[in-house]
Design an enzyme around this catalytic site. Structure first.
Site: not given
Ligand code: PLP
Length: 411
Positions: A71-72, A150, A178, A198, A236, A324
């Site tokens: 996702g990132t 999330n 999510q 993701s 790859t 935190c």
């Molecule tokens: N975006 C949202 C809303 C998420 O909850 C997350 C996961 O923590 C991510 C992006 C990032 O995804 P990934 O862990 O696959 O990089």
């Protein structure tokens, strides 16, 4: 001791059928999907089958599916890549409650002469489509609004935002990490140009994601190298991961409606049960527009971390809405954006339930958590002030509105 996992928004276990589907691609069919020989061709076939499954699940075309590392990366690629490709304009619209993968990418853009509007949200984390419309200028090149949050699970009015984006001719990206696999997602119905997902949030493996990119949408690649993924994402191919993602999507599609209803029932039971037993328990998630398995609750006068640690000692894994940092307990940016009183934001915890959770798990929490809350409140000076009737700064009176009801039962 019981072990109950209620932190599925952080990550999920790999579904046994997903693991089974992946194993041959480590052991027997290990060829490089870009190799021309039979070993490679077999791997490539599996990769394309996974792509087709994911595309079908989203109402997309296989060529619109780009595999990434998660996702990132999908968020970074969608945002940084599409603005870099824009012919004119330098303005991006997002919200205050996005995941850091989006927020920090937007912040980075600001150091490169882009302007970013961070839209506020209502008390349940909902973006107002009218505000999106108002924020659009002639320079706007991208709107990026998540589909479901999330931390609180609130589902954003993406369809309405999609209509506005289309009318104004602005690209729309959504972080649907999510949402995918938990609620129906159709890229055409939502009017999306770009969408991140993701695998590890839906019982697939970690380290594999997808960026949906509508045909005709251009984005500069984030990762340069070979000609993989039709020149859009080099490296790859992670064939076992792709196969696992495809299987995870298939499993999610098979019983999504039933699972939605079941998880909704469990989280409602959890919320209602806690509010019946305890005073000053408020839901931060949207009452109706929320992910079925996610419920974020605030226990006033306490810190989420102490609740988390005490539940951990009872074998229950949850998460807090607070981060935190360097010894200070600061509520998360999401809870801050809800404009909750500080005492309410600090006492927030998130339950995110998933496939393995049962009614018995909820009963266990309903039995174990109230005594923990009472004990912690007995030690809380804020609570002592409240019961003695001393005025303290609990923030605006809206705090009580936020609860939907003033549950006045005895603790
Ligand atoms: N975006 C949202 C809303 C998420 O909850 C997350 C996961 O923590 C991510 C992006 C990032 O995804 P990934 O862990 O696959 O990089």
């Amino acid at each position: 001791m019981k072990k109950i996992y209620m932190d599925h928004n952080a990550t999920t276990p790999v579904h046994p059928e997903v693991l089974e589907a992946m194993l041959p691609y480590y052991k027997e069919i290990y060829g490089n999907a870009s190799s021309v020989h039979a070993f490679g061709r077999e791997a490539r076939t599996a990769m394309e089958e996974a792509r087709e499954k994911i595309a079908e699940f989203l109402g997309a075309q296989p060529r619109e599916i780009i595999f990434t590392s998660g996702g990132t990366e999908s968020d970074n690629y969608a945002i940084a890549g599409s603005v870099e490709n824009a012919k004119k304009g330098n303005h991006v619209i997002t919200s205050l409650i996005e995941h850091h993968a989006v927020l920090n990418t937007c912040k980075h853009l600001e150091t490169h002469d882009y302007k970013v509007t961070y839209l506020g949200v209502d008390r349940y984390g909902m973006v107002d489509p009218g505000e999106v419309r108002k924020a659009i200028t002639d320079d706007t090149i991208l709107i990026t609004i998540m589909y479901a949050n999330n931390e609180i699970g609130t589902i954003e009015p993406l369809k309405e935002i999609g209509e506005i984006a289309k009318e104004k001719g602005v690209l729309l990206h959504s972080d649907a990490v999510q949402a995918v696999g938990k609620i129906p997602v159709n890229v055409d119905e939502l009017g999306l140009d770009l969408m991140s997902m993701s695998a590890h949030k839906i019982y697939g493996p970690k380290g594999i994601g997808v960026l949906y990119m509508r045909r005709g949408t251009r984005a500069e690649p984030l990762i340069r190298g070979g000609h993989h993924e039709r020149n859009r994402r080099a490296g790859t191919e992670n064939v076992p991961g792709m196969v696992g993602f495809g299987k995870a999507v298939e499993i999610a599609a098979a019983d999504m409606e039933e699972e939605r209803k079941r998880l909704w029932g469990l989280t409602e039971k959890l919320k209602d049960g806690l509010q019946e037993q305890l005073k000053y328990v408020y839901a931060n998630s949207h009452p109706t527009e929320r992910l079925p398995g996610t419920i974020n609750l605030s226990f006033d006068f306490l810190e989420g971390e102490s609740i988390l640690l005490n539940l951990d000692m009872k074998g229950v894994g949850i998460s807090t809405g607070s981060a935190c940092t360097s010894g200070s307990l600061e509520p998360s940016h999401v809870l801050m954006a809800l404009a909750l009183p500080v005492a309410t934001a600090q006492g927030a915890i998130r339950f995110s339930l998933g496939r393995a959770n049962t009614e018995a798990d909820v009963d266990y929490v309903l039995e174990e958590l109230p005594p923990i809350i009472r004990r912690l409140r007995d030690m809380s000076p804020l609570y002592a002030d409240k019961v003695k009737g001393i005025e303290t700064d609990y923030g605006p009176e809206e705090c009580t509105d936020h609860s939907h009801h003033d549950n006045d039962e005895e603790e």
